[in-house]
Scaffold this motif. Structure first.
Motif, PDB file in Angstrom:
ATOM      1  N   THR A   1      34.715  86.932 -67.048  1.00 42.19           N
ATOM      2  CA  THR A   1      34.184  87.424 -66.002  1.00 42.19           C
ATOM      3  C   THR A   1      34.641  88.791 -65.788  1.00 42.19           C
ATOM      4  OG1 THR A   1      33.866  87.308 -63.500  1.00 42.19           O
ATOM      5  CG2 THR A   1      36.266  86.761 -64.358  1.00 42.19           C
TER       6      THR A   1
ATOM      7  N   SER B   1      29.784  83.606 -69.806  1.00 46.01           N
ATOM      8  CA  SER B   1      30.159  84.110 -68.473  1.00 46.01           C
ATOM      9  C   SER B   1      30.541  83.019 -67.804  1.00 46.01           C
ATOM     10  CB  SER B   1      29.334  85.015 -67.972  1.00 46.01           C
ATOM     11  OG  SER B   1      28.056  84.223 -67.394  1.00 46.01           O
ATOM     12  N   THR B   2      31.144  82.895 -66.423  1.00 53.49           N
ATOM     13  CA  THR B   2      31.628  82.095 -65.626  1.00 53.49           C
ATOM     14  C   THR B   2      30.165  81.405 -65.194  1.00 53.49           C
ATOM     15  OG1 THR B   2      31.593  83.511 -63.865  1.00 53.49           O
ATOM     16  CG2 THR B   2      33.638  82.796 -64.784  1.00 53.49           C
ATOM     17  N   THR B   3      29.052  82.171 -64.679  1.00 57.46           N
ATOM     18  CA  THR B   3      27.734  81.791 -64.389  1.00 57.46           C
ATOM     19  C   THR B   3      27.181  81.029 -65.198  1.00 57.46           C
ATOM     20  OG1 THR B   3      27.482  83.897 -62.754  1.00 57.46           O
ATOM     21  CG2 THR B   3      25.612  82.556 -63.386  1.00 57.46           C
TER      22      THR B   3
ATOM     23  N   GLN C   1      36.571  80.218 -58.628  1.00 55.47           N
ATOM     24  CA  GLN C   1      35.501  80.206 -57.609  1.00 55.47           C
ATOM     25  C   GLN C   1      34.148  80.706 -57.978  1.00 55.47           C
ATOM     26  OE1 GLN C   1      36.390  78.872 -54.275  1.00 55.47           O
ATOM     27  NE2 GLN C   1      33.944  78.736 -54.343  1.00 55.47           N
ATOM     28  N   GLN C   2      34.003  81.432 -58.939  1.00 57.46           N
ATOM     29  CA  GLN C   2      32.586  81.786 -59.412  1.00 57.46           C
ATOM     30  C   GLN C   2      32.116  80.766 -60.291  1.00 57.46           C
ATOM     31  OE1 GLN C   2      32.904  85.293 -61.945  1.00 57.46           O
ATOM     32  NE2 GLN C   2      33.587  86.485 -60.622  1.00 57.46           N
TER      33      GLN C   2
ATOM     34  N   GLU D   1      39.421  83.782 -58.202  1.00 55.96           N
ATOM     35  CA  GLU D   1      38.142  84.120 -58.171  1.00 55.96           C
ATOM     36  C   GLU D   1      37.238  83.665 -59.562  1.00 55.96           C
ATOM     37  OE1 GLU D   1      38.535  88.479 -55.975  1.00 55.96           O
ATOM     38  OE2 GLU D   1      39.378  88.383 -57.874  1.00 55.96           O
TER      39      GLU D   1
ATOM     40  N   ASN E   1      31.067  77.985 -57.407  1.00 60.26           N
ATOM     41  CA  ASN E   1      29.682  78.345 -56.527  1.00 60.26           C
ATOM     42  C   ASN E   1      28.499  77.853 -57.209  1.00 60.26           C
ATOM     43  OD1 ASN E   1      31.297  79.811 -54.878  1.00 60.26           O
ATOM     44  ND2 ASN E   1      31.051  81.681 -55.938  1.00 60.26           N
ATOM     45  N   HIS E   2      28.671  77.376 -58.634  1.00 59.86           N
ATOM     46  CA  HIS E   2      27.538  77.167 -59.392  1.00 59.86           C
ATOM     47  C   HIS E   2      27.558  75.618 -59.920  1.00 59.86           C
ATOM     48  CE1 HIS E   2      25.514  80.949 -58.355  1.00 59.86           C
ATOM     49  NE2 HIS E   2      26.814  81.353 -58.828  1.00 59.86           N
TER      50      HIS E   2
END
Length: 311
Positions: A237, A259-261, A292-293, A289, A296-297
């Motif tokens: 990230t 990536s985190t996403t 959390q990223q 953080e 979130n998904h």
């Protein structure tokens, strides 16, 4: 007499009500001990973080260890895990290694793994499974320490003549190893310019454990996991004003890493019971953080590994 009888009846009723309010015994106390576990021997990256050794993981099954990658610090982290009571990581037991790819941060501990356990008494050969180039790397390491071997075996140390030797197997995708504890399957992943990079799936008597190695998002990871018990996956990230602001670095990380996403989307498809982040590339973002990223998904269980964590 009537008063005593009344008192005893009242006391019995109170005790029955009290016992009914107590929580039922935990099912955990009835469960069988876990046969296999995952030990993170190194969660780091090329960054010289003293708290995170280079990437290395041990799968322990019935007290036997199977290592994946050997970043710098692997032997001392194995000693640290042994001190904490983890079985299978004593020096004499470090005998089986699987390499995901030959990047230096994943292999700088390879000479250490060849020689240090031997110096400390290992007599068994080290057996290594890895991509093309593993045999050449091994040959060159042994040549570089040729004088050391001569002095230790022929001098006053009287070291054994077998514990530094290495059996190398350059592998293709598919089942690459099987014994009474585990079936290990290698699968290809996408790591930028590398011509070969692998992830590994460990099928043990009680769990399925998948280790991604370094990779950009790969369907092969999803297929290997497919509801697995533990998925260890790298992730990156970035925060404001990090090196990721450069288009060059953005292109690099997109081709080489996840990536985190992207990992959240991949894990939603892979459905691991537990997602474990390792080889984390924070780039100015806190560990909280980063988690959390992903959360979130992604609705599943996810943790961020540290050295010597056990799952």
């Amino acid at each position: 007499m009537k008063l005593l009888t009344w008192f005893l009846l009242l006391s019995s009723g109170f005790l029955l009500r009290l016992n009914a309010q107590q929580p039922a015994p935990s099912d955990q106390s009835k469960s069988a001990p876990r046969i296999s576990e995952v030990v993170v021997l190194g969660s780091g990256t090329p960054n010289a973080d003293p708290d995170r050794s280079g990437p290395a993981v041990a799968v322990i099954v019935n007290g036997r260890s199977y290592l994946v990658d050997c970043g710098p610090g692997i032997v001392r982290r194995a000693a640290g895990a042994t001190r904490q009571g983890v079985p299978g990581l004593a020096m004499r037991d470090l005998t089986t290694l699987f390499l995901t790819h030959l990047h230096s941060d994943h292999t700088l501990g390879y000479p250490d793994l060849i020689f240090s356990p031997w110096v400390l008494g290992r007599t068994q050969h080290l057996t290594v499974y890895g991509p093309r180039g593993t045999a050449e790397m091994t040959k060159n390491i042994l040549a570089a320490w040729k004088k050391d071997v001569e002095v230790r075996t022929q001098g006053l140390e009287h070291a054994n003549s077998t514990g530094y030797l290495v059996n190398v197997h350059e592998i293709e995708p598919g089942v690459v190893y099987k014994d009474e504890n585990v079936t290990v399957t290698a699968f290809p992943v996408k790591h930028g310019s590398w011509d070969e990079a692998f992830g590994y799936r460990f099928q043990t008597p009680d769990r399925v454990i998948v280790i991604s190695g370094d990779t950009s998002p790969a369907d092969s990871v999803v297929q290997a996991c497919n509801g697995c018990d533990v998925l260890l996956h790298e992730a990156y990230t970035s925060g404001a004003h990090s090196e990721m602001d450069s288009p060059q670095w953005q292109a690099y990380f997109k081709a080489f890493h996840t990536s985190t996403t992207e990992l959240a989307a991949l894990s939603t498809r892979a459905r691991p019971k537990l997602l474990v982040l390792y080889h984390q590339m924070f780039h100015g973002v806190s560990e909280g953080e980063m988690l959390q990223q992903i959360r979130n998904h992604y609705a599943g269980a996810v943790v961020s590994a540290h050295d010597l964590d056990v799952y």
